[in-house]
Structures are given as C-alpha cells and as structure tokens.
Design a protein around this motif. Structure first.
Motif, PDB file in Angstrom:
ATOM      1  N   ASP A  98       7.165 -30.489  21.387  1.00  0.00           N
ATOM      2  CA  ASP A  98       7.759 -29.767  22.508  1.00  0.00           C
ATOM      3  C   ASP A  98       6.827 -28.641  22.965  1.00  0.00           C
ATOM      4  OD1 ASP A  98      10.379 -29.753  23.974  1.00  0.00           O
ATOM      5  OD2 ASP A  98      10.384 -27.666  23.336  1.00  0.00           O
ATOM      6  N   THR A 136       9.242 -32.266  16.000  1.00  0.00           N
ATOM      7  CA  THR A 136       9.849 -32.242  17.337  1.00  0.00           C
ATOM      8  C   THR A 136       9.453 -30.979  18.076  1.00  0.00           C
ATOM      9  OG1 THR A 136      11.761 -33.613  16.765  1.00  0.00           O
ATOM     10  CG2 THR A 136      12.048 -32.064  18.559  1.00  0.00           C
ATOM     11  N   GLY A 161      10.029 -37.208  18.829  1.00  0.00           N
ATOM     12  CA  GLY A 161      11.013 -36.218  18.417  1.00  0.00           C
ATOM     13  C   GLY A 161      12.324 -36.348  19.163  1.00  0.00           C
ATOM     14  N   ARG A 162      13.251 -35.429  18.864  1.00  0.00           N
ATOM     15  CA  ARG A 162      14.610 -35.556  19.386  1.00  0.00           C
ATOM     16  C   ARG A 162      14.994 -34.459  20.370  1.00  0.00           C
ATOM     17  NH1 ARG A 162      16.634 -31.517  16.854  1.00  0.00           N
ATOM     18  NH2 ARG A 162      15.959 -31.026  14.726  1.00  0.00           N
ATOM     19  N   SER A 163      14.074 -33.543  20.721  1.00  0.00           N
ATOM     20  CA  SER A 163      14.401 -32.540  21.735  1.00  0.00           C
ATOM     21  C   SER A 163      14.410 -33.196  23.115  1.00  0.00           C
ATOM     22  CB  SER A 163      13.382 -31.404  21.711  1.00  0.00           C
ATOM     23  OG  SER A 163      12.113 -31.870  22.177  1.00  0.00           O
ATOM     24  N   ALA A 219      10.868 -34.059  24.161  1.00  0.00           N
ATOM     25  CA  ALA A 219      10.263 -35.063  23.279  1.00  0.00           C
ATOM     26  C   ALA A 219      10.896 -36.431  23.479  1.00  0.00           C
ATOM     27  CB  ALA A 219      10.377 -34.626  21.823  1.00  0.00           C
TER      28      ALA A 219
END
Length: 428
Positions: free
Chosen positions: A114, A110, A138-140, A143
């Motif tokens: 980013d 992630t 990803g989880r940001s 992202a």
C-alpha cells in the motif's frame, strides 16, 4: 476443546476468514521445524505460518532478543529516535541493492505494498498501475485493486486504474507453448502494446515468484526486459518481495536478482519472514522516491522496538548460518524428490519452484482443468500423516504450496517428502 473454540471463532469472526481443514487446527506451540496442536499431535511444518516463520519456531536467538527488549521498552512510535529501527534499516538498505536507499517500516506486507503504491502514484502523478495476472499483493483497498488473482480480489472498486500484463505464469496462457526466449519477447511486445493504449502508468508491481498464485514464475530475465521498456518511459518497478525475500529461493537473496540484467528495482517491499513471526513489513526505495511526499506522516506501530529487535536477531541468524545456501541445497533435494514422487501421480500437472518455495499443481488427469478438491484432499491427507502444507493457485486453488523454515535439514526434507508422496497417492 477445539470444537468449542471453533464455535466461538464462528460466532465473533468474519465468515470470509479462511480456515484450513475440515477439522480446523489450533497450534499451541512450536520448536525448530515442528509444531504441536491442542491435542498434543506433532507436525512437521512445511508452511511456516504462510512463509513467516522463516528461520525456525522458538528460535532461541530471536526469543532472547524479544524478551530482553520487552524488559526495556516495547514501543514509542516513530515520533522518537529508535536505535533498533535505525540499525535494521541500515542493514536492509545495504542488502537491498538499491542505491541511496531509504527504508520505511510497516506492520505487514499489505501495508508495505500500500505504501509503495502511494509513493509511486505520488512521485509519478498518475493513478494508473501495471500488475501481473494471477498476482496477489494484500487485502487493503489499494492492494486488492492491483491483485490479479480472482479468488483473492473481493471487489472491483479501486482508487487505482490497474492494467494487467502477461508473464507471471510460464505454463498457462496464450504464450505457454513458446520457448523461454520467445515467451519473454511476446510478453514484452504485449507490454509495449498495452502502454500504447493507456495513460502513462506510475509503476509496475510484480512478485518475482507469485506466492498466493501457486508459486508460479516467468523465465529469468522477464522483469529485466520489462524494466528496459518501463525505464524509457519513466515508469517505476516495484518488486514485491514479501514471499521471495531473505534468501528463500536459494539462488538469490531477493527474487528480483533473477532478473538483474537491468539492475535493482526502484522499490522493493518486504514482510513475512524478516520478523520470524513478529509483525514487520516495509518498503525500500531510492531517496528521491521515498522523499516525494509533501506532507507529514508517522507510523504508530511500524518499526516498534520489540519487532525491530526480533528482525535484527533473525536477520543476523539467517546470514551467519547461511540459510540461503541451505535453502538452495536442501530445497534442491526436496524438489527433485517431489518430482520423482509426482511422476507416478497422474493428477500432478507440474512441480515447480526454487529453493524452499515449491508448488505442486493438481489437475484432473489428462487435462489442464484445475482440481481444487484434489488439492484439499492432499492437504487433509498430509495433515493425517503429520505434515502441514499450504494451498494456492490462480485456477481455483489447485496448487499445493510448500515453504518450510529455511533451517530445514535433509532428514526432515526426506520425511516430509515421504508423507507428501503418500498423500498424493491417496487421491488416485
């Protein structure tokens, strides 16, 4: 007690933190390609902590490197010279294929993606980004903003303007009926049309094989064709190698090499397997891109000595034991074995993948309608048989994901395939 641990988990951790199985599993230790749960049950591991245990559980070479480094110094931050970080960066830069490469280490995929998005948007002075449908990065906040898989995108808010391109899924969508040549041509035409209606993008970010999306991929050469169009306009290509890197596909060390006609990407991101369970991610980029930021920056935990020691030992083991070649050989046998088993299961729409990165898509028999309940049932049945696998897919999580450690041997591949065959037959 596992039940007590589950109650404590639910009391203090977020509701959206996913757990596999009706009776969630606590893994207490592992060795080689096997893990054990808190009740002492032994499982053949075909998911490797989401493709992260890349070589083997408790690999002695990595365990020794981590132990020895911990006895010297664990961490100092990037404010000080760090020999293991420089050593690993030199090796990754050379392996990347990117000329005049610079490497920046992070703690996850992630964070790597980013960072790549930050570099691309700063270098190009644009916050428009191209991404693939069905993708996951990803989880940001940023992202999630370029993730094209609805099941893993919890918000439409984003600092980026994201435009989604066709091509990541070969057997679904408006071009699925075309042959490979015409499929690529149609996707390229779609990309050109999209570019004609948007502000100049900073970059295209793409997984060569979509991981969370269910191990789907385009025909070889698609991203090379995309890159020729993008290069004419100065748009960067970021290859998200978080799941495809380090030889997992067998045929290539990096996923982008299946699309190598136009050379390497401008940037690639990596994570997961390189640390064999230790938290390592990173970005490789041409120097002019990596050095485009005009303010100071550091990483507190990226490149810390103990993770770099693990990464160096793990990469050395992978190369010296030709685990890419093993992924090609054993993975080839495994996918053919699974295709033969699936031929007798009407719910299996497709068995796909390459190397030790294999997906089995399940649908309601005779249709293209996703069947997530069947995928969950197979997951449970495989566990009961002593095999751990994963799930994914862009159509309601209806694909099984199979990604064992790259040291998997033929006997273990046969054992896992037999368990999975029984699990698939159990849903009929």
């Amino acid at each position: 007690m596992t039940d007590d641990l589950l109650s404590r988990h639910r009391a203090v951790l977020p509701d959206w933190l996913a757990l596999y199985y009706d009776r969630p599993l606590e893994i207490t230790h592992g060795e080689g390609r096997h893990v054990w749960d808190a009740q002492g049950n032994r499982y053949l591991d075909f998911f490797g902590g989401i493709l992260t245990t890349m070589t083997a559980h408790a690999l002695p070479e990595v365990t020794k490197a981590v132990t020895e480094q911990a006895g010297r110094i664990i961490h100092s931050s990037t404010l000080y010279l760090n020999r293991p970080m420089v050593d690993l960066a030199e090796r990754i830069a050379k392996l990347s294929g990117i000329p005049d490469a610079r490497v920046f280490f992070t703690t996850s995929g992630t964070e790597a993606n980013d960072t790549a998005l930050l570099l691309a948007t700063a270098h190009r002075r644009s916050n428009t980004v191209l991404a693939m449908r069905n993708s996951y990065h990803g989880r940001s906040f940023s992202a999630v903003g370029v993730t094209g898989n609805r099941g893993w995108s919890p918000t439409s808010l984003s600092p980026l303007q994201t435009l989604y391109v066709h091509g990541g899924v070969r057997t679904r969508g408006p071009f699925a009926n075309l042959d490979d040549y015409d499929f690529v041509a149609a996707c390229v035409d779609d990309l050109k049309d999209l570019l004609g209606h948007s502000r100049p993008p900073a970059a295209l970010i793409a997984e060569p094989i979509q991981g969370v999306g269910g191990f789907t991929s385009p025909p070889d050469g698609l991203y090379a064709a995309f890159r020729e169009v993008l290069h004419e306009r100065g748009v960067l290509w970021i290859s998200d190698e978080v799941q495809t890197g380090w030889g997992r596909t067998g045929e290539h060390f990096w996923g982008w090499q299946a699309h190598a006609r136009s050379g390497p990407p401008d940037m690639l991101t990596f994570a997961k397997g390189i640390g064999n369970g230790m938290s390592i991610g990173g970005v490789v980029a041409r120097a002019e891109i990596m050095n485009c930021l005009d303010s100071h920056s550091i990483s507190t935990f990226g490149g810390t000595q103990i993770t770099m020691a693990a990464g160096l030992a793990n990469l050395t083991y992978l190369l010296e034991h030709d685990l890419q070649g093993n992924a090609r050989r054993v993975g080839g046998l495994l996918i053919e074995r699974l295709r033969a088993a699936a031929a007798h299961v009407p719910a299996v729409r497709e068995v796909r993948g390459r190397g030790l990165m294999i997906g089995i898509e399940l649908t309601r028999p005779g249709t293209d309608e996703a069947d997530p309940a069947a995928a969950s049932a197979v997951l449970e049945a495989a566990r009961e048989g002593g095999l751990l696998i994963g799930k994914g897919g862009g159509h309601d999580t209806s694909a099984l994901r199979i990604a064992p450690p790259l040291s998997l041997n033929v006997a273990e591949a046969e054992e896992g395939a037999a368990i999975l065959e029984d699990a698939l037959r159990s849903i009929q």
